[in-house]
Design a protein around this motif. Structure first.
Motif, PDB file in Angstrom:
ATOM      1  N   VAL A 151       0.837  -1.202   0.000  1.00 55.95           N
ATOM      2  CA  VAL A 151       0.000   0.000   0.000  1.00 55.95           C
ATOM      3  C   VAL A 151       0.875   1.256   0.000  1.00 55.95           C
ATOM      4  CG1 VAL A 151      -1.643   1.312   1.403  1.00 55.95           C
ATOM      5  CG2 VAL A 151      -1.991  -1.127   1.036  1.00 55.95           C
ATOM      6  N   THR A 152       1.969   1.237   0.748  1.00 55.67           N
ATOM      7  CA  THR A 152       2.884   2.371   0.776  1.00 55.67           C
ATOM      8  C   THR A 152       3.495   2.613  -0.602  1.00 55.67           C
ATOM      9  OG1 THR A 152       3.403   1.848   3.065  1.00 55.67           O
ATOM     10  CG2 THR A 152       4.920   3.307   1.926  1.00 55.67           C
ATOM     11  N   MET A 154       2.203   1.734  -3.508  1.00 54.79           N
ATOM     12  CA  MET A 154       1.153   2.230  -4.397  1.00 54.79           C
ATOM     13  C   MET A 154       0.886   3.709  -4.134  1.00 54.79           C
ATOM     14  SD  MET A 154      -1.335  -1.126  -4.332  1.00 54.79           S
ATOM     15  CE  MET A 154      -2.766  -0.214  -4.728  1.00 54.79           C
ATOM     16  N   GLY A 155       0.889   4.118  -2.876  1.00 50.10           N
ATOM     17  CA  GLY A 155       0.697   5.529  -2.543  1.00 50.10           C
ATOM     18  C   GLY A 155       1.809   6.398  -3.093  1.00 50.10           C
ATOM     19  N   ALA A 156       3.043   5.917  -3.006  1.00 51.66           N
ATOM     20  CA  ALA A 156       4.178   6.664  -3.550  1.00 51.66           C
ATOM     21  C   ALA A 156       4.060   6.804  -5.062  1.00 51.66           C
ATOM     22  CB  ALA A 156       5.486   5.983  -3.180  1.00 51.66           C
ATOM     23  N   VAL A 158       1.223   6.796  -6.826  1.00 49.09           N
ATOM     24  CA  VAL A 158       0.131   7.735  -7.103  1.00 49.09           C
ATOM     25  C   VAL A 158       0.596   9.173  -6.892  1.00 49.09           C
ATOM     26  CG1 VAL A 158      -2.117   8.527  -6.241  1.00 49.09           C
ATOM     27  CG2 VAL A 158      -1.731   6.100  -6.662  1.00 49.09           C
ATOM     28  N   LEU A 159       1.329   9.430  -5.802  1.00 49.29           N
ATOM     29  CA  LEU A 159       1.819  10.786  -5.548  1.00 49.29           C
ATOM     30  C   LEU A 159       2.826  11.225  -6.614  1.00 49.29           C
ATOM     31  CD1 LEU A 159       2.241  10.757  -1.672  1.00 49.29           C
ATOM     32  CD2 LEU A 159       0.516  11.970  -3.009  1.00 49.29           C
ATOM     33  N   LYS A 162       0.977  12.006  -9.835  1.00 51.28           N
ATOM     34  CA  LYS A 162       0.267  13.277  -9.736  1.00 51.28           C
ATOM     35  C   LYS A 162       1.232  14.442  -9.955  1.00 51.28           C
ATOM     36  CE  LYS A 162      -2.700  13.465  -6.447  1.00 51.28           C
ATOM     37  NZ  LYS A 162      -3.330  13.590  -5.122  1.00 51.28           N
TER      38      LYS A 162
END
Length: 170
Positions: A151-152, A154-156, A158-159, A162
């Protein structure tokens, strides 16, 4: 004096020299190399303690991943600032005095320490024992840690995606 003792003294000396060089060197890349020497020598000490799994993890995570992250951080930041005042010679003498004092305190602390040796089979197949414990007794925390890391990551992603989209719009 056994070969194991001589190997320990050599590895300990490399670890201490690497730490002292890390503090005293001025170029950041040289400091990272001194840190790698310290990490690898500590892994060698783990091998002497029959902790092969911990030694491999030490080399993979610290000597590999952490050092690479530090190098990327160094390369991506500006570190050529010469406006900092250079430390005086008294700092090196104070550092040497501190190291000698610490070594003396450690020596005095363990000189009369009486530790009884107990026969143990913990070092026999320790990687197999860690694997069995990890995948039987601690399988749920292990899987939760892997989900958290995924999850970490995937968050990185996505950020970062962006930020790339915003940079392309400008």
């Amino acid at each position: 004096m056994t070969g194991e003792f001589i190997a320990f003294l050599g590895l300990a000396l490399v670890a201490i020299i690497g730490g002292v060089l890390l503090i005293n060197l001025t170029k950041v890349m040289h400091m990272v190399v001194a840190l790698v020497f310290t990490f690898v020598s500590i892994a060698g000490i783990y091998v002497l303690l029959s902790a092969e799994f911990v030694a491999v993890v030490q080399i993979m995570i610290y000597s590999g991943a952490i050092t690479i992250i530090m190098l990327f951080g160094i390369m991506l930041t500006k570190h050529d600032d010469e406006s900092e005042a250079q430390p005086g010679k008294w700092r090196k003498w104070l550092l040497l005095l501190g190291i000698i004092g610490f070594a003396f305190a450690v020596y005095m602390g363990i000189y009369n320490l009486d530790i009884t040796q107990v026969a143990s089979n913990l070092h026999v197949n320790n990687t197999l024992q860690i694997g069995k414990a990890l995948y039987t007794k601690y399988v749920i925390p292990f899987e939760l840690a892997s989900v958290l890391l995924m999850v970490t990551m995937m968050g990185a992603i996505v950020l970062a995606k962006k930020d790339v989209k915003e940079a392309n719009k400008e």
